[in-house]
Motif scaffolding. Structure first.
Motif, PDB file in Angstrom:
ATOM      1  N   LYS A  95     -25.822 -33.156 -11.984  1.00  0.00           N
ATOM      2  CA  LYS A  95     -25.757 -31.648 -11.685  1.00  0.00           C
ATOM      3  C   LYS A  95     -24.914 -31.935 -10.315  1.00  0.00           C
ATOM      4  CE  LYS A  95     -25.923 -27.114 -11.932  1.00  0.00           C
ATOM      5  NZ  LYS A  95     -24.997 -26.990 -11.089  1.00  0.00           N
ATOM      6  N   ALA A  96     -25.482 -32.358  -9.218  1.00  0.00           N
ATOM      7  CA  ALA A  96     -25.196 -32.664  -7.952  1.00  0.00           C
ATOM      8  C   ALA A  96     -23.772 -33.208  -7.859  1.00  0.00           C
ATOM      9  CB  ALA A  96     -26.779 -32.865  -7.646  1.00  0.00           C
ATOM     10  N   GLU A  97     -24.442 -34.107  -8.900  1.00  0.00           N
ATOM     11  CA  GLU A  97     -22.553 -35.144  -8.283  1.00  0.00           C
ATOM     12  C   GLU A  97     -21.439 -34.250  -8.734  1.00  0.00           C
ATOM     13  OE1 GLU A  97     -25.265 -39.441  -7.645  1.00  0.00           O
ATOM     14  OE2 GLU A  97     -24.810 -38.546  -9.862  1.00  0.00           O
ATOM     15  N   ILE A  98     -21.686 -33.492  -9.763  1.00  0.00           N
ATOM     16  CA  ILE A  98     -20.681 -32.896 -10.473  1.00  0.00           C
ATOM     17  C   ILE A  98     -20.208 -31.668 -10.034  1.00  0.00           C
ATOM     18  CG2 ILE A  98     -20.053 -31.450 -12.430  1.00  0.00           C
ATOM     19  CD1 ILE A  98     -21.711 -33.464 -13.874  1.00  0.00           C
ATOM     20  N   ASP A  99     -20.831 -31.210  -8.662  1.00  0.00           N
ATOM     21  CA  ASP A  99     -20.345 -30.211  -8.696  1.00  0.00           C
ATOM     22  C   ASP A  99     -19.433 -29.189  -7.995  1.00  0.00           C
ATOM     23  OD1 ASP A  99     -21.323 -27.814 -10.575  1.00  0.00           O
ATOM     24  OD2 ASP A  99     -23.668 -27.816  -8.836  1.00  0.00           O
ATOM     25  N   PRO A 100     -19.962 -30.917  -6.175  1.00  0.00           N
ATOM     26  CA  PRO A 100     -18.945 -30.991  -5.475  1.00  0.00           C
ATOM     27  C   PRO A 100     -17.514 -31.957  -6.154  1.00  0.00           C
ATOM     28  CG  PRO A 100     -20.500 -32.434  -4.882  1.00  0.00           C
ATOM     29  CD  PRO A 100     -20.496 -31.544  -6.056  1.00  0.00           C
ATOM     30  N   MET A 101     -17.496 -32.621  -6.644  1.00  0.00           N
ATOM     31  CA  MET A 101     -16.400 -32.861  -7.483  1.00  0.00           C
ATOM     32  C   MET A 101     -15.523 -32.018  -8.451  1.00  0.00           C
ATOM     33  SD  MET A 101     -15.985 -35.442 -11.231  1.00  0.00           S
ATOM     34  CE  MET A 101     -17.876 -34.981 -12.046  1.00  0.00           C
ATOM     35  N   ALA A 102     -16.211 -31.085  -8.858  1.00  0.00           N
ATOM     36  CA  ALA A 102     -15.639 -29.498  -9.554  1.00  0.00           C
ATOM     37  C   ALA A 102     -15.073 -28.722  -8.530  1.00  0.00           C
ATOM     38  CB  ALA A 102     -16.574 -28.740 -10.210  1.00  0.00           C
ATOM     39  N   ARG A 103     -15.360 -28.559  -7.111  1.00  0.00           N
ATOM     40  CA  ARG A 103     -14.891 -27.812  -6.233  1.00  0.00           C
ATOM     41  C   ARG A 103     -13.738 -28.848  -5.326  1.00  0.00           C
ATOM     42  NH1 ARG A 103     -15.219 -27.070  -0.546  1.00  0.00           N
ATOM     43  NH2 ARG A 103     -16.080 -25.163   0.207  1.00  0.00           N
ATOM     44  N   ARG A 104     -13.832 -30.133  -4.991  1.00  0.00           N
ATOM     45  CA  ARG A 104     -12.534 -30.896  -4.596  1.00  0.00           C
ATOM     46  C   ARG A 104     -11.572 -30.769  -5.848  1.00  0.00           C
ATOM     47  NH1 ARG A 104     -16.631 -34.822  -4.246  1.00  0.00           N
ATOM     48  NH2 ARG A 104     -15.674 -36.094  -5.375  1.00  0.00           N
ATOM     49  N   ARG A 105     -11.844 -30.487  -6.974  1.00  0.00           N
ATOM     50  CA  ARG A 105     -10.763 -30.008  -8.228  1.00  0.00           C
ATOM     51  C   ARG A 105      -9.772 -29.260  -7.683  1.00  0.00           C
ATOM     52  NH1 ARG A 105     -10.861 -33.075 -13.629  1.00  0.00           N
ATOM     53  NH2 ARG A 105     -11.713 -35.415 -12.090  1.00  0.00           N
ATOM     54  N   MET A 106     -10.648 -28.066  -7.576  1.00  0.00           N
ATOM     55  CA  MET A 106     -10.429 -26.586  -7.815  1.00  0.00           C
ATOM     56  C   MET A 106      -9.473 -26.759  -5.974  1.00  0.00           C
ATOM     57  SD  MET A 106     -12.113 -22.672  -7.892  1.00  0.00           S
ATOM     58  CE  MET A 106     -11.979 -21.750  -8.169  1.00  0.00           C
ATOM     59  N   ILE A 107     -10.127 -26.975  -5.139  1.00  0.00           N
ATOM     60  CA  ILE A 107      -8.948 -26.747  -3.437  1.00  0.00           C
ATOM     61  C   ILE A 107      -7.444 -27.545  -3.957  1.00  0.00           C
ATOM     62  CG2 ILE A 107      -9.496 -27.926  -1.282  1.00  0.00           C
ATOM     63  CD1 ILE A 107     -12.404 -27.060  -1.233  1.00  0.00           C
ATOM     64  N   LEU A 108      -8.014 -29.108  -4.714  1.00  0.00           N
ATOM     65  CA  LEU A 108      -6.533 -29.979  -4.531  1.00  0.00           C
ATOM     66  C   LEU A 108      -5.534 -28.527  -5.892  1.00  0.00           C
ATOM     67  CD1 LEU A 108      -8.112 -33.436  -5.825  1.00  0.00           C
ATOM     68  CD2 LEU A 108      -5.826 -32.887  -3.292  1.00  0.00           C
ATOM     69  N   SER A 109      -6.172 -27.647  -6.599  1.00  0.00           N
ATOM     70  CA  SER A 109      -5.094 -27.279  -7.594  1.00  0.00           C
ATOM     71  C   SER A 109      -4.349 -25.956  -6.579  1.00  0.00           C
ATOM     72  CB  SER A 109      -5.834 -26.719  -8.599  1.00  0.00           C
ATOM     73  OG  SER A 109      -6.897 -25.684  -8.392  1.00  0.00           O
ATOM     74  N   ILE A 110      -5.885 -25.562  -6.054  1.00  0.00           N
ATOM     75  CA  ILE A 110      -5.452 -24.204  -5.023  1.00  0.00           C
ATOM     76  C   ILE A 110      -4.113 -25.070  -3.760  1.00  0.00           C
ATOM     77  CG2 ILE A 110      -5.886 -22.715  -3.063  1.00  0.00           C
ATOM     78  CD1 ILE A 110      -8.514 -22.448  -4.791  1.00  0.00           C
ATOM     79  N   GLN A 111      -4.036 -25.986  -3.812  1.00  0.00           N
ATOM     80  CA  GLN A 111      -3.077 -26.350  -2.354  1.00  0.00           C
ATOM     81  C   GLN A 111      -1.541 -27.276  -3.327  1.00  0.00           C
ATOM     82  OE1 GLN A 111      -5.187 -30.005  -1.213  1.00  0.00           O
ATOM     83  NE2 GLN A 111      -6.411 -28.470   0.834  1.00  0.00           N
ATOM     84  N   THR A 112      -2.104 -27.442  -4.339  1.00  0.00           N
ATOM     85  CA  THR A 112      -0.639 -27.887  -4.956  1.00  0.00           C
ATOM     86  C   THR A 112       0.330 -26.485  -5.512  1.00  0.00           C
ATOM     87  OG1 THR A 112      -2.070 -29.651  -5.969  1.00  0.00           O
ATOM     88  CG2 THR A 112      -0.120 -29.177  -6.844  1.00  0.00           C
ATOM     89  N   GLN A 113      -0.264 -25.480  -5.755  1.00  0.00           N
ATOM     90  CA  GLN A 113       0.099 -24.373  -6.316  1.00  0.00           C
ATOM     91  C   GLN A 113       0.547 -23.826  -5.131  1.00  0.00           C
ATOM     92  OE1 GLN A 113      -2.562 -21.184  -7.396  1.00  0.00           O
ATOM     93  NE2 GLN A 113      -1.804 -19.514  -8.145  1.00  0.00           N
ATOM     94  N   THR A 114       0.298 -23.620  -4.007  1.00  0.00           N
ATOM     95  CA  THR A 114       0.507 -22.859  -3.009  1.00  0.00           C
ATOM     96  C   THR A 114       1.666 -24.399  -2.162  1.00  0.00           C
ATOM     97  OG1 THR A 114      -0.779 -23.753  -1.066  1.00  0.00           O
ATOM     98  CG2 THR A 114      -1.161 -21.389  -2.294  1.00  0.00           C
ATOM     99  N   ALA A 115       1.681 -25.148  -2.388  1.00  0.00           N
ATOM    100  CA  ALA A 115       2.481 -26.119  -1.956  1.00  0.00           C
ATOM    101  C   ALA A 115       4.122 -26.099  -1.979  1.00  0.00           C
ATOM    102  CB  ALA A 115       2.293 -28.224  -1.890  1.00  0.00           C
TER     103      ALA A 115
END
Length: 115
Positions: A95-115
């Motif tokens: 879990k400690a390694e999965i949470d940061p991965m999920a956070r990066r995915r969400m940030i990437l999706s938001i950046q892609t959406q606003t680009a």
């Protein structure tokens, strides 16, 4: 990373999950506010990733990672992806390694959406 992201979950699906666009509440919206908070996204992401934990020990081994349906569908070697995600080099994803991965995915999706 972008190839891995596209292979794992489609961008339109991520955008719908993050923004709540569409008629229904986004998948994983536990509090029913019509939006997907980071904690809700991480929880849904963890559930999806932990499906690979076939022996139900709470962590994903390299063999489990390579056996999951998404493995081998992308251009990246599943063993190399696993090694990158296994931050503590113990041979398991937790879990400690999965949470940061999920956070990066969400940030990437938001950046892609606003680009």
């Amino acid at each position: 990373m972008k190839t891995f992201l596209k292979r794992s979950i489609s961008m339109p699906a991520i955008i719908l999950l993050c923004t709540g666009a569409g008629a229904a509440a986004p998948l994983g919206d536990k509090n029913g506010d019509g939006k997907l908070a980071l904690a809700e996204f991480q929880s849904a992401f963890e559930i999806r990733i932990m499906r690979a934990d076939t022996n139900t020990d709470g962590k994903i081994s390299l063999d489990e990672w390579k056996a999951r349906p998404a493995a081998g569908k992308g251009e990246r070697d599943p063993s190399k992806v696993f090694a990158t995600l296994d931050k503590n080099n113990d041979g398991f994803l937790e879990k400690a390694e999965i949470d940061p991965m999920a956070r990066r995915r969400m940030i990437l999706s938001i950046q892609t959406q606003t680009a």
